[in-house]
Design a protein around this motif. Sequence first.
Motif, PDB file in Angstrom:
ATOM      1  N   GLY A 153     -16.607  12.310   2.654  1.00 37.28           N
ATOM      2  CA  GLY A 153     -16.392  11.399   3.755  1.00 37.28           C
ATOM      3  C   GLY A 153     -15.142  10.556   3.626  1.00 37.28           C
ATOM      4  N   LEU A 154     -14.224  10.931   2.734  1.00 35.85           N
ATOM      5  CA  LEU A 154     -13.007  10.164   2.505  1.00 35.85           C
ATOM      6  C   LEU A 154     -11.823  10.820   3.214  1.00 35.85           C
ATOM      7  CD1 LEU A 154     -13.388   9.494  -1.340  1.00 35.85           C
ATOM      8  CD2 LEU A 154     -14.204   8.085   0.549  1.00 35.85           C
ATOM      9  N   VAL A 155     -10.931  10.017   3.756  1.00 39.07           N
ATOM     10  CA  VAL A 155      -9.730  10.512   4.417  1.00 39.07           C
ATOM     11  C   VAL A 155      -8.532  10.091   3.575  1.00 39.07           C
ATOM     12  CG1 VAL A 155      -8.361  10.553   6.531  1.00 39.07           C
ATOM     13  CG2 VAL A 155     -10.846  10.277   6.660  1.00 39.07           C
ATOM     14  N   VAL A 156      -8.104  10.982   2.697  1.00 35.50           N
ATOM     15  CA  VAL A 156      -6.978  10.728   1.788  1.00 35.50           C
ATOM     16  C   VAL A 156      -5.754  11.438   2.353  1.00 35.50           C
ATOM     17  CG1 VAL A 156      -6.070  11.078  -0.531  1.00 35.50           C
ATOM     18  CG2 VAL A 156      -8.467  10.445  -0.216  1.00 35.50           C
ATOM     19  N   SER A 203      -4.722   2.902   1.460  1.00 33.72           N
ATOM     20  CA  SER A 203      -4.241   2.800   0.080  1.00 33.72           C
ATOM     21  C   SER A 203      -3.502   4.057  -0.349  1.00 33.72           C
ATOM     22  CB  SER A 203      -5.407   2.518  -0.872  1.00 33.72           C
ATOM     23  OG  SER A 203      -6.327   3.589  -0.890  1.00 33.72           O
ATOM     24  N   SER A 204      -3.999   5.241   0.042  1.00 29.08           N
ATOM     25  CA  SER A 204      -3.322   6.485  -0.360  1.00 29.08           C
ATOM     26  C   SER A 204      -1.953   6.601   0.302  1.00 29.08           C
ATOM     27  CB  SER A 204      -4.187   7.694  -0.018  1.00 29.08           C
ATOM     28  OG  SER A 204      -4.392   7.813   1.382  1.00 29.08           O
ATOM     29  N   LEU A 205      -1.850   6.165   1.564  1.00 35.05           N
ATOM     30  CA  LEU A 205      -0.569   6.228   2.249  1.00 35.05           C
ATOM     31  C   LEU A 205       0.437   5.260   1.620  1.00 35.05           C
ATOM     32  CD1 LEU A 205       1.136   7.345   4.562  1.00 35.05           C
ATOM     33  CD2 LEU A 205       0.196   5.547   6.027  1.00 35.05           C
ATOM     34  N   LEU A 206      -0.014   4.043   1.339  1.00 30.88           N
ATOM     35  CA  LEU A 206       0.884   3.065   0.721  1.00 30.88           C
ATOM     36  C   LEU A 206       1.298   3.508  -0.679  1.00 30.88           C
ATOM     37  CD1 LEU A 206      -0.790  -0.308   1.817  1.00 30.88           C
ATOM     38  CD2 LEU A 206       1.212   0.809   2.794  1.00 30.88           C
ATOM     39  N   MET A 207       0.363   4.097  -1.427  1.00 30.16           N
ATOM     40  CA  MET A 207       0.699   4.561  -2.769  1.00 30.16           C
ATOM     41  C   MET A 207       1.663   5.740  -2.733  1.00 30.16           C
ATOM     42  SD  MET A 207      -2.786   4.087  -5.020  1.00 30.16           S
ATOM     43  CE  MET A 207      -1.963   4.639  -6.515  1.00 30.16           C
ATOM     44  N   ALA A 208       1.655   6.496  -1.630  1.00 26.41           N
ATOM     45  CA  ALA A 208       2.631   7.584  -1.491  1.00 26.41           C
ATOM     46  C   ALA A 208       4.042   7.017  -1.418  1.00 26.41           C
ATOM     47  CB  ALA A 208       2.321   8.419  -0.257  1.00 26.41           C
ATOM     48  N   TYR A 209       4.216   5.932  -0.681  1.00 26.76           N
ATOM     49  CA  TYR A 209       5.535   5.294  -0.599  1.00 26.76           C
ATOM     50  C   TYR A 209       5.949   4.723  -1.958  1.00 26.76           C
ATOM     51  CZ  TYR A 209       5.313   5.677   4.485  1.00 26.76           C
ATOM     52  OH  TYR A 209       5.264   6.152   5.768  1.00 26.76           O
ATOM     53  N   ILE A 210       4.973   4.154  -2.662  1.00 28.65           N
ATOM     54  CA  ILE A 210       5.270   3.630  -4.004  1.00 28.65           C
ATOM     55  C   ILE A 210       5.690   4.763  -4.934  1.00 28.65           C
ATOM     56  CG2 ILE A 210       4.288   2.471  -6.027  1.00 28.65           C
ATOM     57  CD1 ILE A 210       2.450   0.948  -4.098  1.00 28.65           C
ATOM     58  N   ALA A 211       4.998   5.900  -4.837  1.00 27.06           N
ATOM     59  CA  ALA A 211       5.309   7.046  -5.696  1.00 27.06           C
ATOM     60  C   ALA A 211       6.721   7.567  -5.433  1.00 27.06           C
ATOM     61  CB  ALA A 211       4.284   8.160  -5.467  1.00 27.06           C
ATOM     62  N   ILE A 212       7.102   7.637  -4.162  1.00 28.68           N
ATOM     63  CA  ILE A 212       8.449   8.105  -3.832  1.00 28.68           C
ATOM     64  C   ILE A 212       9.501   7.144  -4.379  1.00 28.68           C
ATOM     65  CG2 ILE A 212      10.046   8.563  -1.936  1.00 28.68           C
ATOM     66  CD1 ILE A 212       7.626   9.556  -0.324  1.00 28.68           C
ATOM     67  N   ALA A 213       9.237   5.846  -4.253  1.00 32.40           N
ATOM     68  CA  ALA A 213      10.172   4.854  -4.801  1.00 32.40           C
ATOM     69  C   ALA A 213      10.242   4.961  -6.324  1.00 32.40           C
ATOM     70  CB  ALA A 213       9.740   3.445  -4.392  1.00 32.40           C
ATOM     71  N   LEU A 214       9.105   5.196  -6.961  1.00 34.96           N
ATOM     72  CA  LEU A 214       9.073   5.349  -8.419  1.00 34.96           C
ATOM     73  C   LEU A 214       9.830   6.596  -8.841  1.00 34.96           C
ATOM     74  CD1 LEU A 214       7.981   4.323 -11.135  1.00 34.96           C
ATOM     75  CD2 LEU A 214       5.871   5.610 -10.692  1.00 34.96           C
ATOM     76  N   MET A 215       9.661   7.682  -8.087  1.00 32.38           N
ATOM     77  CA  MET A 215      10.408   8.910  -8.389  1.00 32.38           C
ATOM     78  C   MET A 215      11.910   8.666  -8.302  1.00 32.38           C
ATOM     79  SD  MET A 215      10.860  12.353  -6.111  1.00 32.38           S
ATOM     80  CE  MET A 215      11.805  11.351  -4.963  1.00 32.38           C
ATOM     81  N   ASN A 216      12.342   7.994  -7.240  1.00 41.07           N
ATOM     82  CA  ASN A 216      13.777   7.706  -7.093  1.00 41.07           C
ATOM     83  C   ASN A 216      14.297   6.863  -8.243  1.00 41.07           C
ATOM     84  OD1 ASN A 216      14.014   9.123  -4.668  1.00 41.07           O
ATOM     85  ND2 ASN A 216      13.427   7.357  -3.440  1.00 41.07           N
ATOM     86  N   GLN A 217      13.497   5.907  -8.678  1.00 40.96           N
ATOM     87  CA  GLN A 217      13.909   5.044  -9.789  1.00 40.96           C
ATOM     88  C   GLN A 217      14.058   5.841 -11.083  1.00 40.96           C
ATOM     89  OE1 GLN A 217      14.879   1.944  -9.937  1.00 40.96           O
ATOM     90  NE2 GLN A 217      15.000   1.831 -12.172  1.00 40.96           N
TER      91      GLN A 217
END
Length: 374
Positions: A100-103, A165-179
Amino acid sequence: MVDTVTSAGMPALFGARGYPPALEWIARRAEAFVIPLAALIVGMALFSLFIALVGKSPILLFETMWRGGFGSWFSVQNSLSRATPLLLAALCVALPARLGLVVIGGEGAIVLGGVGAAAIGVALSGAPSFIVILAMGVAGMAAGGVWIGVVGALRHYRAVNETISSLLMAYIAIALMNQLVEGPLRDPASLNKPSTQPLAEIYRIGNIPGMDVHWGLVVGVVACIFSWVLIEKTRWGFAARIAGGNVRAAQVQGLAVGQLIVGFTALAGGFAGLAGMLEVAAVQGSANASLAAGYGYTGILVAFLARHNPLAIIPVAILLGGIDASGGLIQRRMDLPDATVLVLQGMIFIVILFSETFYGRFKAFNPDLWKRAS
Protein backbone atom coordinates in the motif's frame (compact mmCIF):
# COMPACT_ATOMS: atom_id res chain seq x y z
CA MET A 1 -31.17 -17.35 -17.08
CA VAL A 2 -31.34 -19.75 -14.14
CA ASP A 3 -28.80 -21.69 -12.19
CA THR A 4 -28.60 -25.19 -13.70
CA VAL A 5 -26.45 -26.85 -11.01
CA THR A 6 -28.46 -29.91 -10.03
CA SER A 7 -25.90 -32.50 -8.92
CA ALA A 8 -22.82 -32.78 -6.77
CA GLY A 9 -20.68 -33.22 -9.87
CA MET A 10 -21.91 -30.17 -11.73
CA PRO A 11 -20.14 -27.48 -9.64
CA ALA A 12 -16.79 -29.02 -10.51
CA LEU A 13 -17.68 -28.68 -14.18
CA PHE A 14 -19.54 -25.37 -14.18
CA GLY A 15 -18.40 -23.63 -10.99
CA ALA A 16 -20.39 -22.62 -7.95
CA ARG A 17 -22.58 -20.20 -9.96
CA GLY A 18 -23.32 -22.39 -12.95
CA TYR A 19 -20.55 -20.97 -15.12
CA PRO A 20 -17.41 -22.79 -16.30
CA PRO A 21 -14.59 -22.24 -13.77
CA ALA A 22 -12.23 -21.35 -16.62
CA LEU A 23 -14.54 -18.51 -17.64
CA GLU A 24 -14.66 -17.20 -14.06
CA TRP A 25 -10.86 -17.46 -13.80
CA ILE A 26 -10.40 -15.48 -17.02
CA ALA A 27 -12.98 -12.86 -16.03
CA ARG A 28 -11.37 -12.16 -12.66
CA ARG A 29 -7.95 -11.63 -14.24
CA ALA A 30 -9.00 -9.89 -17.43
CA GLU A 31 -9.73 -6.63 -15.63
CA ALA A 32 -6.05 -6.08 -14.77
CA PHE A 33 -5.23 -6.44 -18.48
CA VAL A 34 -8.16 -4.80 -20.25
CA ILE A 35 -8.35 -1.56 -18.24
CA PRO A 36 -4.61 -0.70 -18.50
CA LEU A 37 -4.69 -1.56 -22.21
CA ALA A 38 -7.71 0.68 -22.71
CA ALA A 39 -5.98 3.44 -20.75
CA LEU A 40 -2.91 3.08 -22.97
CA ILE A 41 -5.06 3.39 -26.11
CA VAL A 42 -6.93 6.40 -24.74
CA GLY A 43 -3.66 8.07 -23.76
CA MET A 44 -2.30 7.60 -27.26
CA ALA A 45 -5.56 8.91 -28.75
CA LEU A 46 -5.32 12.07 -26.66
CA PHE A 47 -1.70 12.43 -27.69
CA SER A 48 -2.78 12.14 -31.34
CA LEU A 49 -5.06 15.14 -30.86
CA PHE A 50 -2.16 17.07 -29.36
CA ILE A 51 0.06 16.21 -32.33
CA ALA A 52 -2.67 17.18 -34.78
CA LEU A 53 -3.07 20.55 -33.05
CA VAL A 54 0.61 21.35 -33.64
CA GLY A 55 0.21 20.59 -37.34
CA LYS A 56 1.80 17.12 -37.52
CA SER A 57 0.41 13.80 -38.68
CA PRO A 58 -0.45 11.40 -35.81
CA ILE A 59 -0.27 8.46 -38.23
CA LEU A 60 3.22 9.41 -39.32
CA LEU A 61 4.21 9.92 -35.69
CA PHE A 62 3.16 6.44 -34.59
CA GLU A 63 4.70 4.92 -37.70
CA THR A 64 7.97 6.68 -36.90
CA MET A 65 7.69 5.61 -33.29
CA TRP A 66 7.28 1.98 -34.36
CA ARG A 67 10.26 2.18 -36.71
CA GLY A 68 12.45 3.80 -34.05
CA GLY A 69 11.50 1.29 -31.38
CA PHE A 70 10.83 -2.02 -33.12
CA GLY A 71 11.11 -1.55 -36.89
CA SER A 72 14.51 -3.23 -37.25
CA TRP A 73 16.84 -5.51 -35.34
CA PHE A 74 18.96 -2.49 -34.44
CA SER A 75 15.89 -0.69 -33.09
CA VAL A 76 14.80 -3.73 -31.08
CA GLN A 77 18.23 -4.02 -29.47
CA ASN A 78 18.20 -0.31 -28.64
CA SER A 79 14.77 -0.70 -27.06
CA LEU A 80 15.88 -3.69 -25.00
CA SER A 81 18.91 -1.76 -23.76
CA ARG A 82 16.69 1.10 -22.63
CA ALA A 83 14.23 -1.33 -21.06
CA THR A 84 16.88 -2.82 -18.77
CA PRO A 85 16.97 -0.02 -16.16
CA LEU A 86 13.19 0.35 -16.45
CA LEU A 87 12.71 -3.25 -15.31
CA LEU A 88 14.58 -2.61 -12.08
CA ALA A 89 13.26 0.93 -11.57
CA ALA A 90 9.68 -0.34 -11.89
CA LEU A 91 10.31 -2.96 -9.20
CA CYS A 92 11.27 -0.08 -6.90
CA VAL A 93 7.67 1.06 -7.22
CA ALA A 94 5.89 -2.29 -7.54
CA LEU A 95 7.24 -4.03 -4.43
CA PRO A 96 6.28 -1.30 -1.91
CA ALA A 97 2.92 -0.96 -3.69
CA ARG A 98 1.99 -4.43 -2.47
CA LEU A 99 2.12 -2.95 1.03
CA GLY A 100 0.00 0.00 0.00
CA LEU A 101 3.00 2.34 -0.30
CA VAL A 102 3.57 4.76 -3.18
CA VAL A 103 7.35 5.15 -3.52
CA ILE A 104 8.37 7.38 -6.43
CA GLY A 105 11.97 8.18 -5.52
CA GLY A 106 13.73 5.38 -7.37
CA GLU A 107 15.80 7.92 -9.30
CA GLY A 108 17.74 8.68 -6.13
CA ALA A 109 18.52 5.02 -5.53
CA ILE A 110 19.68 4.65 -9.14
CA VAL A 111 22.19 7.51 -8.99
CA LEU A 112 23.57 6.49 -5.59
CA GLY A 113 23.81 2.88 -6.71
CA GLY A 114 25.83 3.99 -9.70
CA VAL A 115 28.16 6.16 -7.60
CA GLY A 116 28.66 3.41 -5.02
CA ALA A 117 29.43 0.85 -7.72
CA ALA A 118 31.88 3.17 -9.47
CA ALA A 119 33.70 3.94 -6.21
CA ILE A 120 34.08 0.24 -5.38
CA GLY A 121 35.16 -0.60 -8.92
CA VAL A 122 37.96 1.96 -8.77
CA ALA A 123 38.97 1.04 -5.22
CA LEU A 124 39.31 -2.67 -6.07
CA SER A 125 41.21 -2.07 -9.28
CA GLY A 126 43.64 -4.93 -9.81
CA ALA A 127 41.43 -7.61 -8.22
CA PRO A 128 39.89 -10.43 -10.30
CA SER A 129 37.09 -9.20 -12.55
CA PHE A 130 34.46 -11.54 -11.09
CA ILE A 131 35.15 -10.28 -7.56
CA VAL A 132 35.06 -6.64 -8.63
CA ILE A 133 31.83 -6.92 -10.61
CA LEU A 134 30.17 -8.81 -7.76
CA ALA A 135 31.35 -6.20 -5.26
CA MET A 136 30.04 -3.43 -7.50
CA GLY A 137 26.65 -5.11 -7.62
CA VAL A 138 26.54 -5.49 -3.85
CA ALA A 139 27.61 -1.87 -3.37
CA GLY A 140 24.97 -0.61 -5.80
CA MET A 141 22.21 -2.63 -4.15
CA ALA A 142 23.37 -1.62 -0.67
CA ALA A 143 23.36 2.09 -1.53
CA GLY A 144 19.93 1.96 -3.12
CA GLY A 145 18.55 -0.35 -0.45
CA VAL A 146 19.61 1.87 2.42
CA TRP A 147 18.29 4.99 0.68
CA ILE A 148 14.78 3.63 0.01
CA GLY A 149 14.82 1.55 3.20
CA VAL A 150 15.05 4.82 5.12
CA VAL A 151 11.86 5.92 3.36
CA GLY A 152 10.11 2.80 4.64
CA ALA A 153 11.44 3.33 8.16
CA LEU A 154 10.26 6.93 8.18
CA ARG A 155 6.84 5.78 7.02
CA HIS A 156 6.39 3.14 9.69
CA TYR A 157 8.14 4.62 12.71
CA ARG A 158 7.52 8.35 12.18
CA ALA A 159 4.40 8.31 9.94
CA VAL A 160 6.17 10.37 7.25
CA ASN A 161 4.38 10.14 3.91
CA GLU A 162 6.51 7.86 1.73
CA THR A 163 5.55 9.55 -1.54
CA ILE A 164 6.80 12.95 -0.43
CA SER A 165 9.85 11.66 1.45
CA SER A 166 11.02 9.41 -1.42
CA LEU A 167 10.68 12.24 -3.93
CA LEU A 168 12.56 14.71 -1.73
CA MET A 169 15.27 12.13 -1.01
CA ALA A 170 15.68 11.63 -4.76
CA TYR A 171 16.64 15.30 -5.10
CA ILE A 172 19.02 14.95 -2.16
CA ALA A 173 20.59 11.87 -3.77
CA ILE A 174 21.17 13.70 -7.06
CA ALA A 175 22.78 16.61 -5.21
CA LEU A 176 24.94 14.16 -3.24
CA MET A 177 25.99 12.43 -6.46
CA ASN A 178 27.00 15.76 -8.00
CA GLN A 179 29.00 16.63 -4.90
CA LEU A 180 30.88 13.32 -4.92
CA VAL A 181 31.47 13.23 -8.67
CA GLU A 182 32.64 16.82 -8.82
CA GLY A 183 34.62 16.52 -5.57
CA PRO A 184 36.38 13.61 -3.86
CA LEU A 185 35.61 10.98 -6.53
CA ARG A 186 36.31 13.15 -9.59
CA ASP A 187 38.74 11.96 -12.22
CA PRO A 188 41.17 14.86 -12.85
CA ALA A 189 41.11 14.02 -16.55
CA SER A 190 37.36 14.66 -16.82
CA LEU A 191 37.39 18.35 -17.66
CA ASN A 192 34.18 19.17 -19.51
CA LYS A 193 31.98 16.53 -17.88
CA PRO A 194 32.97 15.64 -14.30
CA SER A 195 32.95 11.91 -13.64
CA THR A 196 34.64 9.25 -11.58
CA GLN A 197 37.67 7.43 -12.89
CA PRO A 198 36.71 5.10 -15.76
CA LEU A 199 36.43 1.40 -15.06
CA ALA A 200 39.00 -0.88 -16.61
CA GLU A 201 37.67 -2.85 -19.55
CA ILE A 202 37.85 -6.14 -17.66
CA TYR A 203 35.40 -4.76 -15.11
CA ARG A 204 32.81 -3.80 -17.71
CA ILE A 205 29.74 -5.95 -18.25
CA GLY A 206 29.66 -7.26 -21.81
CA ASN A 207 26.88 -8.00 -24.26
CA ILE A 208 24.73 -11.08 -24.61
CA PRO A 209 26.21 -13.26 -27.39
CA GLY A 210 24.67 -12.40 -30.75
CA MET A 211 23.09 -9.19 -29.46
CA ASP A 212 24.15 -5.63 -28.89
CA VAL A 213 22.42 -5.71 -25.50
CA HIS A 214 24.33 -6.09 -22.24
CA TRP A 215 23.72 -8.83 -19.69
CA GLY A 216 21.80 -6.39 -17.50
CA LEU A 217 18.68 -7.31 -19.47
CA VAL A 218 18.92 -10.86 -18.15
CA VAL A 219 19.51 -9.54 -14.64
CA GLY A 220 16.39 -7.37 -14.91
CA VAL A 221 14.21 -10.22 -16.16
CA VAL A 222 15.47 -12.55 -13.42
CA ALA A 223 14.78 -9.83 -10.82
CA CYS A 224 11.19 -9.55 -12.06
CA ILE A 225 10.68 -13.32 -11.91
CA PHE A 226 12.23 -13.44 -8.44
CA SER A 227 9.94 -10.62 -7.28
CA TRP A 228 6.86 -12.40 -8.61
CA VAL A 229 7.80 -15.59 -6.79
CA LEU A 230 8.47 -13.59 -3.62
CA ILE A 231 5.09 -11.87 -3.74
CA GLU A 232 2.91 -14.73 -4.96
CA LYS A 233 4.55 -17.88 -3.64
CA THR A 234 6.13 -17.09 -0.26
CA ARG A 235 4.79 -16.34 3.19
CA TRP A 236 6.53 -12.94 3.14
CA GLY A 237 4.63 -11.99 0.01
CA PHE A 238 1.38 -13.26 1.52
CA ALA A 239 2.02 -11.24 4.67
CA ALA A 240 2.81 -8.16 2.57
CA ARG A 241 -0.48 -8.50 0.68
CA ILE A 242 -2.38 -8.76 3.96
CA ALA A 243 -0.61 -5.71 5.36
CA GLY A 244 -1.25 -3.81 2.15
CA GLY A 245 -4.96 -4.59 2.36
CA ASN A 246 -5.42 -3.70 6.02
CA VAL A 247 -2.55 -2.78 8.33
CA ARG A 248 -4.70 -3.06 11.44
CA ALA A 249 -5.80 -6.57 10.55
CA ALA A 250 -2.20 -7.56 9.86
CA GLN A 251 -1.10 -6.26 13.26
CA VAL A 252 -3.95 -8.09 14.98
CA GLN A 253 -2.77 -11.29 13.31
CA GLY A 254 0.69 -10.71 14.77
CA LEU A 255 2.49 -9.82 11.56
CA ALA A 256 5.67 -7.75 11.89
CA VAL A 257 4.40 -4.90 9.71
CA GLY A 258 7.40 -2.69 10.43
CA GLN A 259 9.86 -5.34 9.29
CA LEU A 260 7.80 -5.99 6.18
CA ILE A 261 7.72 -2.31 5.24
CA VAL A 262 11.42 -1.73 5.81
CA GLY A 263 12.38 -5.03 4.21
CA PHE A 264 10.31 -4.57 1.04
CA THR A 265 11.32 -0.94 0.57
CA ALA A 266 14.99 -1.83 1.09
CA LEU A 267 14.74 -4.65 -1.48
CA ALA A 268 12.96 -2.29 -3.89
CA GLY A 269 15.69 0.30 -3.46
CA GLY A 270 18.29 -2.40 -3.90
CA PHE A 271 16.90 -3.24 -7.34
CA ALA A 272 17.00 0.44 -8.32
CA GLY A 273 20.58 0.69 -7.04
CA LEU A 274 21.43 -2.35 -9.15
CA ALA A 275 20.07 -0.48 -12.18
CA GLY A 276 22.54 2.31 -11.41
CA MET A 277 25.37 -0.18 -11.12
CA LEU A 278 24.49 -1.65 -14.53
CA GLU A 279 24.42 1.80 -16.10
CA VAL A 280 27.96 2.37 -14.82
CA ALA A 281 29.41 -1.08 -15.53
CA ALA A 282 27.67 -1.73 -18.86
CA VAL A 283 26.86 1.63 -20.43
CA GLN A 284 28.66 4.70 -19.04
CA GLY A 285 31.90 3.19 -17.76
CA SER A 286 31.95 5.74 -14.92
CA ALA A 287 29.58 7.65 -12.67
CA ASN A 288 28.55 11.05 -13.96
CA ALA A 289 25.51 13.29 -14.38
CA SER A 290 24.13 10.94 -17.06
CA LEU A 291 23.01 8.61 -14.28
CA ALA A 292 20.11 10.99 -13.64
CA ALA A 293 18.50 10.10 -16.97
CA GLY A 294 14.93 9.86 -15.67
CA TYR A 295 14.70 6.08 -15.62
CA GLY A 296 13.42 6.20 -12.05
CA TYR A 297 10.49 8.38 -13.08
CA THR A 298 9.65 6.36 -16.20
CA GLY A 299 9.72 3.29 -13.97
CA ILE A 300 6.73 4.74 -12.10
CA LEU A 301 4.68 4.67 -15.29
CA VAL A 302 5.89 1.14 -16.08
CA ALA A 303 4.85 -0.12 -12.63
CA PHE A 304 1.41 1.50 -12.74
CA LEU A 305 0.75 0.34 -16.29
CA ALA A 306 1.71 -3.20 -15.24
CA ARG A 307 -0.56 -2.98 -12.18
CA HIS A 308 2.48 -3.64 -9.99
CA ASN A 309 2.74 -7.19 -11.33
CA PRO A 310 6.46 -8.06 -11.66
CA LEU A 311 5.85 -10.36 -14.64
CA ALA A 312 3.75 -7.76 -16.46
CA ILE A 313 6.56 -5.26 -15.91
CA ILE A 314 8.69 -7.13 -18.47
CA PRO A 315 6.58 -6.45 -21.61
CA VAL A 316 5.56 -2.98 -20.40
CA ALA A 317 9.19 -1.99 -19.83
CA ILE A 318 10.09 -3.17 -23.33
CA LEU A 319 7.19 -1.13 -24.76
CA LEU A 320 8.21 2.02 -22.88
CA GLY A 321 11.85 1.37 -23.79
CA GLY A 322 10.84 1.29 -27.45
CA ILE A 323 8.92 4.55 -27.13
CA ASP A 324 11.91 6.16 -25.44
CA ALA A 325 14.28 4.83 -28.12
CA SER A 326 12.19 6.40 -30.87
CA GLY A 327 12.64 9.95 -29.53
CA GLY A 328 15.69 10.73 -31.65
CA LEU A 329 14.10 9.48 -34.87
CA ILE A 330 10.94 11.50 -34.18
CA GLN A 331 13.07 14.59 -33.72
CA ARG A 332 14.90 14.08 -37.04
CA ARG A 333 12.02 12.89 -39.22
CA MET A 334 9.18 15.11 -37.94
CA ASP A 335 10.99 18.15 -36.62
CA LEU A 336 9.54 17.63 -33.15
CA PRO A 337 11.39 18.00 -29.85
CA ASP A 338 13.11 14.91 -28.46
CA ALA A 339 10.95 15.39 -25.36
CA THR A 340 7.84 14.57 -27.40
CA VAL A 341 7.89 11.04 -25.99
CA LEU A 342 7.86 12.52 -22.47
CA VAL A 343 4.61 14.29 -23.30
CA LEU A 344 3.18 10.97 -24.46
CA GLN A 345 4.32 9.26 -21.28
CA GLY A 346 2.77 12.03 -19.19
CA MET A 347 -0.58 11.73 -20.94
CA ILE A 348 -0.58 7.96 -20.55
CA PHE A 349 0.24 8.29 -16.86
CA ILE A 350 -2.64 10.72 -16.28
CA VAL A 351 -5.08 8.36 -18.00
CA ILE A 352 -3.69 5.40 -16.04
CA LEU A 353 -4.33 7.22 -12.77
CA PHE A 354 -7.84 8.15 -13.90
CA SER A 355 -8.55 4.55 -14.91
CA GLU A 356 -8.12 3.43 -11.29
CA THR A 357 -11.69 4.62 -10.69
CA PHE A 358 -13.06 1.98 -13.09
CA TYR A 359 -11.80 -1.10 -11.23
CA GLY A 360 -14.65 -3.11 -9.75
CA ARG A 361 -17.33 -1.27 -11.73
CA PHE A 362 -17.74 -3.64 -14.68
CA LYS A 363 -20.01 -6.62 -14.15
CA ALA A 364 -18.22 -8.60 -16.87
CA PHE A 365 -15.10 -8.82 -14.70
CA ASN A 366 -16.95 -9.80 -11.49
CA PRO A 367 -18.38 -13.34 -11.51
CA ASP A 368 -19.93 -12.68 -8.09
CA LEU A 369 -22.44 -10.40 -9.83
CA TRP A 370 -23.29 -12.79 -12.67
CA LYS A 371 -25.79 -14.79 -10.63
CA ARG A 372 -27.55 -11.65 -9.50
CA ALA A 373 -27.95 -10.60 -13.12
CA SER A 374 -29.32 -14.01 -14.12
